[in-house]
Design an enzyme around this catalytic site. Structure first.
Site, mmCIF file in Angstrom:
data_model
loop_
_atom_site.group_PDB
_atom_site.id
_atom_site.type_symbol
_atom_site.label_atom_id
_atom_site.label_comp_id
_atom_site.label_asym_id
_atom_site.label_seq_id
_atom_site.Cartn_x
_atom_site.Cartn_y
_atom_site.Cartn_z
ATOM 1 N N ASP A 11 -11.746 24.876 -1.858
ATOM 2 C CA ASP A 11 -10.904 24.509 -0.714
ATOM 3 C C ASP A 11 -10.985 23.009 -0.442
ATOM 4 O O ASP A 11 -11.067 22.576 0.697
ATOM 5 C CB ASP A 11 -11.359 25.299 0.517
ATOM 6 C CG ASP A 11 -10.253 25.484 1.540
ATOM 7 O OD1 ASP A 11 -9.072 25.337 1.182
ATOM 8 O OD2 ASP A 11 -10.568 25.754 2.717
ATOM 9 N N CYS A 12 -10.924 22.224 -1.521
ATOM 10 C CA CYS A 12 -11.176 20.783 -1.444
ATOM 11 C C CYS A 12 -9.986 20.015 -2.013
ATOM 12 O O CYS A 12 -9.218 20.538 -2.827
ATOM 13 C CB CYS A 12 -12.448 20.471 -2.245
ATOM 14 S SG CYS A 12 -12.837 18.722 -2.438
ATOM 15 N N GLY A 13 -9.856 18.762 -1.601
ATOM 16 C CA GLY A 13 -8.793 17.925 -2.134
ATOM 17 C C GLY A 13 -8.916 17.691 -3.630
ATOM 18 O O GLY A 13 -7.950 17.352 -4.304
ATOM 19 N N TYR A 14 -10.129 17.872 -4.165
ATOM 20 C CA TYR A 14 -10.365 17.683 -5.593
ATOM 21 C C TYR A 14 -10.317 18.985 -6.389
ATOM 22 O O TYR A 14 -10.573 18.976 -7.599
ATOM 23 C CB TYR A 14 -11.730 17.028 -5.808
ATOM 24 C CG TYR A 14 -11.866 15.640 -5.245
ATOM 25 C CD1 TYR A 14 -11.272 14.540 -5.868
ATOM 26 C CD2 TYR A 14 -12.595 15.402 -4.077
ATOM 27 C CE1 TYR A 14 -11.407 13.261 -5.350
ATOM 28 C CE2 TYR A 14 -12.739 14.127 -3.549
ATOM 29 C CZ TYR A 14 -12.137 13.053 -4.193
ATOM 30 O OH TYR A 14 -12.267 11.778 -3.677
ATOM 31 N N THR A 15 -10.021 20.105 -5.751
ATOM 32 C CA THR A 15 -10.098 21.401 -6.413
ATOM 33 C C THR A 15 -9.229 21.475 -7.667
ATOM 34 O O THR A 15 -9.584 22.158 -8.635
ATOM 35 C CB THR A 15 -9.722 22.542 -5.436
ATOM 36 O OG1 THR A 15 -10.679 22.583 -4.377
ATOM 37 C CG2 THR A 15 -9.705 23.894 -6.125
#
Length: 227
Positions: free
Chosen positions: A102-106
């Protein structure tokens, strides 16, 4: 008043266009929250802004230090409960990455899978899901595995969810990666999800890459190919 109304209409149109774009990008996604879909859609912009601002862009390289504790003496518990012994990959490079769903880098899961497919004969990639940064990995081990398989086609191994930041309960592998007394030189903890540590064929920690350094970047690929 007319100008305000026109401005409102323009905003609504832009929102509608963005919503359509999000759905197009995620046409093959399964069981993603809308937040996850949006993060996947804006990932290229996120990476561009990170590089522009210099956020999470550190790159560290070993200057010749050797570990006092052997990397190949370590073990990890995989997502399915099996024990993975790193002695079994002696002679291969290993890229260890703390991950989150659930991350901007996922969307780097997709890049890591491409890296795995291209270099799997000489590189092991292993993900370490962790809920350490803004609670961006709340899922169970089963949910994480399903999310990665269905949305990114992940075929490289995932460890069981654990703690990767400094803590009494820190994953032993990350204890080694972040303690110069063990690995020989590096004390840097993951700055966020998708920090990357590269260990060479002889069990020497050679590189650290921050999250904003893409797995497909020249820096990472060159480190993998370095003899």
């Amino acid at each position: 008043m007319k100008k305000l109304k026109r401005f409102g209409i323009v905003i609504l149109i832009l929102i509608a266009i963005f919503a359509v774009y999000v759905e197009i990008v995620n046409r093959n996604s399964t069981n993603m929250t809308y937040r996850q879909k949006v993060l996947k859609a804006v990932y290229p912009v996120w990476m561009w802004l990170s590089k522009l601002t210099g956020k999470n862009t550190d790159k560290l390289e070993n200057a010749g230090a050797v570990p006092s504790v052997s990397f190949h003496s370590l073990k990890a518990t995989l997502n399915n409960g099996d024990t993975f012994d790193f002695i079994n990959v002696k002679g291969k490079k290993v890229l260890l990455v703390n991950t989150a769903s659930d991350c901007g880098y996922t969307n780097q899961y997709a890049d890591l899978q491409k890296l795995h497919e291209k270099y799997k004969n000489k590189l092991l990639i292993i993900g370490f899901p962790a809920n350490d940064f803004k609670e961006q990995e709340k899922g169970s081990n089963e949910e994480i595995a399903e999310f990665c398989k269905k949305n990114y086609g992940i075929s490289f191994p995932l460890a069981q969810k654990s703690i990767v930041i400094k803590s009494a309960d820190q994953n032993p592998v990350f204890q080694w990666l972040t303690d110069a007394g063990k690995n020989g030189w590096n004390n840097k903890y993951p700055s966020w999800n998708f920090s990357k540590y590269l260990v060479d064929e002889n069990g020497i920690l050679t590189n650290y890459f921050d999250p904003s350094v893409s797995p497909l970047s020249d820096e990472v690929v060159n480190a993998i190919n370095k003899q």
